[in-house]
Design a protein around this motif. Structure first.
Motif, PDB file in Angstrom:
ATOM      1  N   ILE A  53      28.306  14.599 -36.837  1.00 47.64           N
ATOM      2  CA  ILE A  53      29.027  14.444 -35.563  1.00 47.64           C
ATOM      3  C   ILE A  53      29.041  12.988 -35.095  1.00 47.64           C
ATOM      4  O   ILE A  53      30.079  12.465 -34.674  1.00 47.64           O
ATOM      5  N   ASP A  54      27.910  12.309 -35.202  1.00 46.47           N
ATOM      6  CA  ASP A  54      27.864  10.896 -34.813  1.00 46.47           C
ATOM      7  C   ASP A  54      28.811  10.055 -35.655  1.00 46.47           C
ATOM      8  O   ASP A  54      29.490   9.157 -35.145  1.00 46.47           O
ATOM      9  N   GLY A  55      28.805  10.329 -36.944  1.00 44.87           N
ATOM     10  CA  GLY A  55      29.678   9.602 -37.855  1.00 44.87           C
ATOM     11  C   GLY A  55      31.136   9.825 -37.501  1.00 44.87           C
ATOM     12  O   GLY A  55      31.964   8.916 -37.536  1.00 44.87           O
TER      13      GLY A  55
ATOM     14  N   ARG B 184      32.370  10.516 -34.582  1.00 43.82           N
ATOM     15  CA  ARG B 184      32.693   9.745 -33.379  1.00 43.82           C
ATOM     16  C   ARG B 184      32.879   8.274 -33.747  1.00 43.82           C
ATOM     17  O   ARG B 184      33.787   7.606 -33.251  1.00 43.82           O
ATOM     18  N   HIS B 185      32.038   7.766 -34.640  1.00 46.38           N
ATOM     19  CA  HIS B 185      32.116   6.351 -35.017  1.00 46.38           C
ATOM     20  C   HIS B 185      33.404   6.053 -35.787  1.00 46.38           C
ATOM     21  O   HIS B 185      34.152   5.123 -35.438  1.00 46.38           O
TER      22      HIS B 185
ATOM     23  N   ARG C 211      26.438  21.820 -33.091  1.00 40.64           N
ATOM     24  CA  ARG C 211      25.300  20.896 -32.996  1.00 40.64           C
ATOM     25  C   ARG C 211      24.819  20.450 -34.382  1.00 40.64           C
ATOM     26  O   ARG C 211      24.664  21.243 -35.303  1.00 40.64           O
ATOM     27  N   ASN C 212      24.574  19.106 -34.484  1.00 37.84           N
ATOM     28  CA  ASN C 212      23.894  18.509 -35.648  1.00 37.84           C
ATOM     29  C   ASN C 212      22.610  17.916 -35.101  1.00 37.84           C
ATOM     30  O   ASN C 212      22.637  16.858 -34.492  1.00 37.84           O
TER      31      ASN C 212
ATOM     32  N   THR D   5      22.740  16.011 -31.704  1.00 30.20           N
ATOM     33  CA  THR D   5      24.111  15.693 -31.253  1.00 30.20           C
ATOM     34  C   THR D   5      24.965  16.944 -31.181  1.00 30.20           C
ATOM     35  O   THR D   5      24.915  17.800 -32.057  1.00 30.20           O
TER      36      THR D   5
ATOM     37  N   VAL E 172      28.978  18.517 -30.163  1.00 30.35           N
ATOM     38  CA  VAL E 172      30.393  18.204 -29.916  1.00 30.35           C
ATOM     39  C   VAL E 172      31.126  19.478 -29.469  1.00 30.35           C
ATOM     40  O   VAL E 172      30.830  20.580 -29.934  1.00 30.35           O
TER      41      VAL E 172
ATOM     42  N   ARG F 208      39.495  11.546 -29.818  1.00 28.37           N
ATOM     43  CA  ARG F 208      38.529  10.583 -29.299  1.00 28.37           C
ATOM     44  C   ARG F 208      38.576  10.481 -27.774  1.00 28.37           C
ATOM     45  O   ARG F 208      37.539  10.355 -27.115  1.00 28.37           O
TER      46      ARG F 208
ATOM     47  N   ASP G   8      36.957  13.614 -26.532  1.00 27.37           N
ATOM     48  CA  ASP G   8      35.710  13.936 -27.218  1.00 27.37           C
ATOM     49  C   ASP G   8      35.665  15.419 -27.600  1.00 27.37           C
ATOM     50  O   ASP G   8      34.716  16.148 -27.284  1.00 27.37           O
TER      51      ASP G   8
END
Lengths: 258, 242
Positions: free
Chosen positions: B128-130, B132-133, B168-169, B172, B174, B200, B203
């Motif tokens: 999930i973080d990746g 978003r990045h 959820r990961n 994190t 989403v 984005r 989100d």
């Protein structure tokens, strides 16, 4: 045509089959007893113009492309005769495209990609097609004979086969390989049903079948034919396709980051 | 200080009319030099372009372009054109560019073209973080994301048939939304696989495909994430170079 002329031979070796139109002027035509037919021979008077900028050349090119895409020119290489066991090279989509640019010859490979387009639930006429067995041009069952003027069997009655005839996209993290042909009998193995069974499915069943594969990672055996004049530069032909085994994919992914 | 003027010799156009063949060459200074071959005799053709400018040290930029033509039929290795660029300096004449072109060498003359960035759809496996990045580059490249995560909420119904839920990961989370008709049975707390388009600005992951995931898939996913991250780093680097 025959040529003993070194320069002409060198020129011809650079040309890409099925993608090149030649205007050949002042070529010598004579009977070749060895081949038992008329043959054209290039000599020092012959002028070869590659891809001349004329209307006839453009029409000839379009015709050749149409014939090539119908599969008629692939007569010698039937998909069902090809053994996929001998194919071992694994590629990403971008690696396939790169290799196709390097050389004009067809090659084989394996991809572990997602299917990103699979229109199984569009109208059946876009999924299943009837083609003349001899020249592979599209026909309808009610035709008496093949409508293709240049079909070798046009004097005889129509001999047609009906089969899956799909265009599929494959995507991975490096890009998309558009419009790969997925035809019978490969399609039957992939989808797990015959043409007849497919036609009797309901719309819902077809949609369910589509989502079994769409956006899922598959193991795809593919034949790539470089085609510089095609919009994407290459044409892919699916030789086998099935949902990928996660363990195999993991090995492939590890190899990529080495 | 002397300035180089180079002639770019790749053929930009060829036309045929009857037995005449014309070859147009694009010069970097945007002067078209028509080169015509006559069918029956060797023709000596000389064309000069003068461009003068002087600089403080007395050197001038003057170049001559001399072209010699050979009759067709084509002999791919015999010279078809000879480009000779000379520069007059205060001390005499320098040969700046001297190239004989034959048909076989012409075929190899190409501009070194910077490879265009692959713009076809990509499907990236990410955490999930990746996701978003990497989504910050969505205006340059198009992609869908595949994530493996745990269902962290009940599925709630929203407007226009939207089904909303959280994935959820680790730490994190989403928000996901699914609009298709047939949502498979999702079990809270279990591993699922989603493929979708990450919005984005809101989100939210707009899922097009969701189903329970297998443990073996999760193991594979970690390797896939590494491969995708590597590919994206390289892509971002080349985007910055453009």
């Amino acid at each position: 045509t025959h040529s003993w002329d070194r320069e002409a031979i060198q020129l011809v070796q650079t040309l890409i089959p099925r993608e090149t139109v030649l205007f050949i002027a002042d070529v010598k035509i004579s009977f070749d007893s060895f081949r038992n037919g008329m043959a054209a021979t290039v000599n020092s008077k012959t002028i070869i113009t590659v891809n001349p900028d004329t209307r006839e050349a453009s029409m000839l090119f379009s015709y050749a492309r149409e014939v090539a895409e119908s599969g008629a020119l692939d007569q010698d290489e039937k998909a069902e005769d090809m053994s996929v066991d001998s194919i071992t090279d694994v590629f990403t989509v971008s690696q396939l495209k790169e290799k196709a640019q390097e050389s004009p010859e067809a090659f084989f490979g394996i991809m572990y990609s997602f299917i990103s387009k699979l229109d199984l639930d569009s109208s059946v006429s876009k999924v299943i097609r009837t083609r003349c067995s001899r020249c592979k041009f599209q026909v309808t069952d009610d035709m008496q004979s093949c409508t293709n003027q240049l079909c070798p069997g046009r004097d005889q009655g129509l001999s047609a086969t009906t089969g899956f005839d799909l265009l599929v996209d494959f995507s991975d993290h490096t890009g998309t390989l558009h419009a790969c042909s997925l035809r019978s009998p490969v399609a039957e193995h992939t989808l797990g049903c015959t043409v007849k069974e497919f036609t009797s499915l309901t719309d819902e069943e077809r949609t369910a079948m589509k989502w079994k594969f769409l956006l899922e990672r598959c193991k795809i055996y593919v034949k790539i034919l470089p085609s510089p004049k095609a919009r994407t530069g290459i044409r892919g032909m699916v030789l086998a396709c099935s949902l990928a085994d996660p363990g195999e994919v993991k090995q492939h992914m590890s190899a990529l980051v080495q | 200080m002397c300035v180089w003027v180079s002639i770019v010799v790749p053929i930009c156009r060829t036309t045929s009319k009857g037995k005449h063949r014309s070859i147009y060459v694009q010069c970097k200074k945007r002067n078209r030099v028509p080169l015509t071959s006559a069918p029956s005799e060797n023709e000596f053709f000389s064309h000069s372009e003068y461009m003068t400018s002087s600089d403080s040290e007395g050197c001038c930029n003057i170049f001559h372009c001399k072209c010699i033509f050979i009759q067709v039929p084509m002999d791919v290795s015999r010279p078809l054109a000879h480009f000779l660029v000379t520069r007059k300096t205060t001390s005499g004449t320098d040969k700046v560019f001297d190239k004989k072109l034959s048909l076989s060498s012409m075929a190899q003359e190409t501009f070194p073209v910077k490879p265009a960035i692959e713009n076809s759809l990509r499907i990236l496996t990410a955490v999930i973080d990746g996701m978003r990045h990497w989504s910050q580059f969505k205006d340059k490249v198009s992609y869908l994301f595949e994530i493996f995560a745990t269902l962290d909420s009940a599925v709630t119904l929203g407007r226009h048939g939207a089904k909303n839920f959280l994935m959820r990961n680790g730490k994190t989370v989403v928000q996901c939304v699914f609009y298709e008709n047939k949502l498979p049975r999702l079990i809270r707390g279990q591993l699922h696989r989603c493929v979708g388009n990450y919005d984005r600005s809101r989100d939210v992951l707009m899922c097009v495909s969701i189903r329970p995931g297998l443990p073996s898939e999760l193991q594979n996913a970690q390797e896939a994430v590494k491969a995708c991250d590597a590919e994206m780093r390289a892509l971002v680097k080349s985007l910055n170079e453009v």
